[in-house]
Design a protein around this motif. Sequence first.
Motif, PDB file in Angstrom:
ATOM      1  N   PHE A  79      41.536  30.890  12.374  1.00 15.79           N
ATOM      2  CA  PHE A  79      40.631  30.514  11.296  1.00 15.79           C
ATOM      3  C   PHE A  79      41.212  30.908   9.935  1.00 15.79           C
ATOM      4  N   PHE A  80      41.780  32.116   9.868  1.00 19.64           N
ATOM      5  CA  PHE A  80      42.337  32.569   8.594  1.00 19.64           C
ATOM      6  C   PHE A  80      43.498  31.682   8.160  1.00 19.64           C
ATOM      7  N   VAL A  81      44.269  31.213   9.109  1.00 13.44           N
ATOM      8  CA  VAL A  81      45.423  30.392   8.769  1.00 13.44           C
ATOM      9  C   VAL A  81      44.978  28.992   8.347  1.00 13.44           C
ATOM     10  N   THR A  82      44.068  28.385   9.123  1.00  9.05           N
ATOM     11  CA  THR A  82      43.723  26.988   8.849  1.00  9.05           C
ATOM     12  C   THR A  82      42.436  26.819   8.058  1.00  9.05           C
ATOM     13  N   PRO A 130      44.302  24.377  16.625  1.00 10.91           N
ATOM     14  CA  PRO A 130      44.800  25.682  16.139  1.00 10.91           C
ATOM     15  C   PRO A 130      44.176  26.851  16.901  1.00 10.91           C
ATOM     16  N   MET A 131      42.897  26.706  17.258  1.00  8.68           N
ATOM     17  CA  MET A 131      42.239  27.773  18.006  1.00  8.68           C
ATOM     18  C   MET A 131      42.900  27.958  19.364  1.00  8.68           C
TER      19      MET A 131
END
Lengths: 296, 250, 289
Positions: free
Chosen positions: A49-52, A59-60
Amino acid sequence: MTYAGWILLTGILVGVTCGMIGALLVLRKMAMIADAISHTVLLGIVLAFFVTQSLNGLPMLIGAGLIGLLTAFLVQWLDSSGVQSGAAIGVVFTSLFALGVVLLSFVGDGVHLDVQHALMGQISYVPWNTWSLGGINLGPKAVWLLGGVLLLNIVTILLFYKELKVSTFDPKLAASMGIPIVFLHYLLMSLVSFSTVASFDSVGAILVVAMLIVPGATAYLLTDRFGFMIILSACLGALAAVMGYGLGVWLDVSIAGAMATSCGILFALAFLFSPRQGVVTKWWNRKVLKESVNHP
Amino acid sequence: MNALEVADIHVTYDKQPALEHVSFHVPQGSLTGIIGPNGAGKSTLIKAILQLIPKLSGDVTVYGQPLKEQRKRIGYVPQRSEVDWDFPTNALDVVLMGRYGHIGMFKRVKKKDKAFAMECLAKVGMEEYADRQISQLSGGQQQRVFLARAIAQDASIYFMDEPFAGVDAATEKTIIELLKEWKEEGRTVLVVHHDLQTVRSYFDYCLLLNKTPVAFGPTAESFSLENLEATYGGKLALLSQNASLQEIGV
Amino acid sequence: MDVWFDLLQNPNARWVLTGSLLLGFASGVIGSFVLLKKQSLISDAMAHAALPGICIAYLIYGVKSTPLFLIGAALSGLLATYLIQAIVTHSKLKTDASIGVVLSVFFGFGIVLLTYITRHSGGNQAGLDDFIFGQAASMVRNDVYMIAIGSLFIILFTTLFFKEFKVATFDPQFAKGIGLPVKGLNAIMMMLVIMMVVIGIQMVGVILMAALLITPPLAARYWTDRLEWMGLISGSIGAISGVVGTALSTMGEGLPTGPLIVLTASCIFFISLLFGFKKGIIVKGVRHA
């Protein structure tokens, strides 16, 4: 499909996906490593979540997969450096999970990701969060994600069926036959991570442990056959999901919690009444035997 | 007086009989070897005598009194494989455990206990390893630490479970010297033993056991070919391939 | 630095910090025995299983009362431990699966009860949520007293029985042989662990409480080969983690206490893993070089 229909379908998919993997975990004595992974997957999700800055499936999956593998690797590494495996599991999962929870508390209020959600999931929101392509509503995202992971699990198990069977029964023999047991170990760990993250939305990171371990343990008490045990475990997972949904709606309580409780009820029944293993069954057989000896 | 009297011990594991009708008595100051094939229940017998595992029936008398009242006069050397050698403790500390029965609950270990434990370590030639973490000792050294702990117990009767298993020649010599010394001091020793070749030279009494006693008595009488065959059955032929029966001394 | 000074100025914060210090120390000491008896994951199950006990206590009495919660937690923790044993003895399941089954089902049932209380018995869950991750900020003076007294009691008992616990853990057969009541000692140890878990969950929470029993002794083992020192070092690591974690959580809004305490302990574990005198990676590397 109706609202309740989607929820039921999601629950059944969780039960089947986790159940079939769970049978393997119980047989390979990796129940607690799975417990660890399902906790630490939270960290993967938060990092993704922090990245995307979004809660997208792919991504998860990647984040959770990586953290799941990291967990399995760290446990293995501590284990081989002389830490007893129980403690190795304990220290790794609590550290990574604690980090996940602390990071989670920095996620803003507006986002659909909080501690409550991480713990018990929100299966009742699943039908609202749909996926549409070119204006066509294709149904809930969670169902697609779960379906994808289920397909992956089935394909993997079918592809490596022989190897999984041999290496589960006798790892040393498998190694001597040239079967890549390390690869199989991490492959299975990845499947655990993917199954966890796919189920995360519906039942949360911790209650997924129940869906992973308990149906497998129940099936283990009911059958002695490897292949059948995997199928039975998946069916028990689905049954527990349906029961849990009914229970949850009827009592107006957490559906995920009710699913875990249903798993427990099924397990208790098998523990007591399994045709050959059950505690009550064994007691009854002994009593009948005694009477036939006393009154021939 | 008999140091140990065992009357009709029965033990079962998972409803399988492990020991049946075990009765014998050991005179004071004797060295007794307990001999039998794998799975004959040798270790089980020691554990049942010491009440470490439950037994179905049977009575044990130590120096004329029930075992419970004689705990302080009993020394026990378990098999080396039964403890966790990674446990955070050193050689001296393990020996000190032999004094715990004498020190008593809630009381602290005193200087004189430590000095005594050091003496015990010295007796088995291990004084320079007193501070060594136990996992860093060799198999023979670990067995010596267990011996020193037994000495520290200062018991009248000792039960030893396979003390010679996997030790070097020097340690074996230390053990046998200690056994002889104990015998001279009038202590009684029972040893679970594997190596048929050494039975005649080590022990003056012999219990041949296979779930039930086959023979018991002075080694010269009990340790006969006939009795060995009855104890080991067909396995004796296998054993005697490695060591001729002459070497065993029957 | 000012923040720390402010914290120490505040009498309430001072109390909470004292409580967390004692709690951390006690769990480090008793945790050493849990680790050596290879029961780390059983303590994890015990902690998770406390949740339904707390909820049932609330459902029966309908009030938020810490002593009642603790009794409920202790009873369900004991029941879980008993069930783990029973499953292993009476079925072909191994310990790890048995722990997993009991832990997850008890926790799931706890969540059911928790949501039932929220939706039916009205309102704010009576602060039951705080038991999941621990919340030092929500503790009142009496809660802190209970933690402090309980911790002191555990430290005292462990010191009193130290010698006996040691030999019963290292060589239970031998301990029985010299006439020690090994079963009784194990029961006392079990009671102390249950008590530790129960008083700890208010501050650390049911999910992470086990970390406070596992991580400090594991870290301490890298520094020493002696059980006496291990207990002391482990206790100190626990105490430091307790104080630092609690202090950090009172500084930010809504920061859960448990995870911060556990993270502090994990950092110390990591340092120990690298630099520990006895088994640390660097020492081992130097020795091999």
